[in-house]
Scaffold this motif. Structure first.
Motif, short mmCIF file in Angstrom:
data_model
loop_
_atom_site.label_atom_id
_atom_site.label_comp_id
_atom_site.label_asym_id
_atom_site.label_seq_id
_atom_site.Cartn_x
_atom_site.Cartn_y
_atom_site.Cartn_z
N VAL A 104 32.03 -2.89 6.23
CA VAL A 104 33.68 -2.37 6.30
C VAL A 104 33.62 -0.81 5.91
O VAL A 104 32.92 -0.58 5.06
CB VAL A 104 34.44 -2.97 5.00
CG1 VAL A 104 35.71 -2.54 4.80
CG2 VAL A 104 34.54 -4.33 5.32
N HIS A 105 34.25 0.04 6.95
CA HIS A 105 33.93 1.49 6.75
C HIS A 105 35.20 1.78 5.71
O HIS A 105 36.46 1.53 5.99
CB HIS A 105 34.39 2.01 8.05
CG HIS A 105 33.20 2.04 8.97
ND1 HIS A 105 32.19 2.84 9.15
CD2 HIS A 105 32.59 0.75 9.56
CE1 HIS A 105 31.08 2.43 9.86
NE2 HIS A 105 31.52 1.32 10.34
N ASP A 108 38.20 3.59 6.50
CA ASP A 108 39.47 2.85 7.21
C ASP A 108 40.44 2.62 6.31
O ASP A 108 40.25 2.07 5.34
CB ASP A 108 38.63 1.51 7.71
CG ASP A 108 39.79 0.59 8.63
OD1 ASP A 108 40.96 0.67 8.34
OD2 ASP A 108 38.93 -0.29 9.36
N TRP A 111 40.40 -0.69 4.49
CA TRP A 111 39.31 -1.36 3.95
C TRP A 111 39.36 -2.39 3.11
O TRP A 111 38.61 -3.52 2.88
CB TRP A 111 38.31 -0.25 3.66
CG TRP A 111 38.40 0.59 2.46
CD1 TRP A 111 39.03 1.68 2.30
CD2 TRP A 111 37.72 0.20 1.29
NE1 TRP A 111 39.14 2.18 0.97
CE2 TRP A 111 38.26 1.18 0.24
CE3 TRP A 111 37.04 -0.75 0.65
CZ2 TRP A 111 37.90 1.23 -1.21
CZ3 TRP A 111 36.43 -0.71 -0.60
CH2 TRP A 111 37.05 0.25 -1.60
#
Length: 227
Positions: A104-105, A108, A111
């Motif tokens: 998971v970035h 983002d 996230w």
């Protein structure tokens, strides 16, 4: 830890040996596992080759790879279009078709929602960041931090991550892949290598496949080990 990143979001036109189908991913996973890799990071694809989080397609890919290498950790990416929290929610009944961990970035905006969705379906969370970030009050289920860095900013990003006390995997992309790998190996952090990160060997020549890249990575890792 040495992870192999087998395909990423690259296209078949970028390299003739890029594994996209479940069968090709399983073949590469078995080959790199024979070299000592303990984790593979993959981007499952749908029938037309687009990255996907659809439960049935993820399950087919994961189950095929797991049958080839039963003991290896399987990581997938969540960086795909669509209602990702709902798609991840569909993984709950997948059993052997569910990944062990998903990336998971932190850049983002969703996230935290993605991390919580993964935790609800019993999939560990691998946070990915490329710049120093405040990671206080982490959601449950985070078990590793992956730093996607350049050699120039790796030290500053690690300074923000290491106080968390979580395992760290450090890697670079394209021209930065081998310099960051060498730096990470010297620090004894987790490392990764594969066609997602670079298509080229340390000497700049086009790599034959994932196995050749991992073989170079193993030699590099051994040469940087403390004596």
């Amino acid at each position: 830890m040495l992870q192999a990143c087998l395909n990423g979001s690259r296209t078949a036109e970028e390299h003739p040996a890029l594994p996209l189908s479940p069968e090709r991913l399983a073949e590469d996973a078995a080959d790199v596992a024979a070299l000592g890799v303990t984790s593979v990071h993959i981007h499952p694809r749908d029938v037309i080759g687009a990255p996907t989080l659809v439960g049935s397609e993820v399950a087919t890919t994961i189950a095929t790879v797991r049958a080839a290498v039963p003991g290896i950790e399987i990581s997938v990416s969540t960086a795909v279009p669509g209602n990702r929290t709902a798609l991840i929610g569909s993984w709950a009944p997948l059993a052997a078709g569910r990944p062990d961990i998903a990336s998971v970035h932190v850049a983002d905006p969703a996230w935290r929602d993605l991390a919580q969705a993964l935790h609800r379906v019993n999939v560990q969370v691998e946070l990915v960041l490329a710049a120093p970030t405040d990671l206080t009050d982490l959601p449950p289920g985070v078990s590793r931090v992956t730093v996607a860095a350049t050699r120039e900013n790796a030290e500053s990003v690690l300074a923000a991550v290491e106080p968390l006390g979580l395992p760290v995997l450090l890697h670079g992309k394209d021209a930065e892949a081998w310099p960051v790998f060498t730096y990470a190996a010297r620090l004894e952090h987790g490392v990764r290598m594969g066609l997602e990160d670079t298509l080229r060997r340390p000497d700049g020549q086009l790599a034959k496949n994932n196995v050749e890249l991992v073989a170079y990575a193993k030699r590099n890792q051994r040469s940087k080990a403390p004596r």
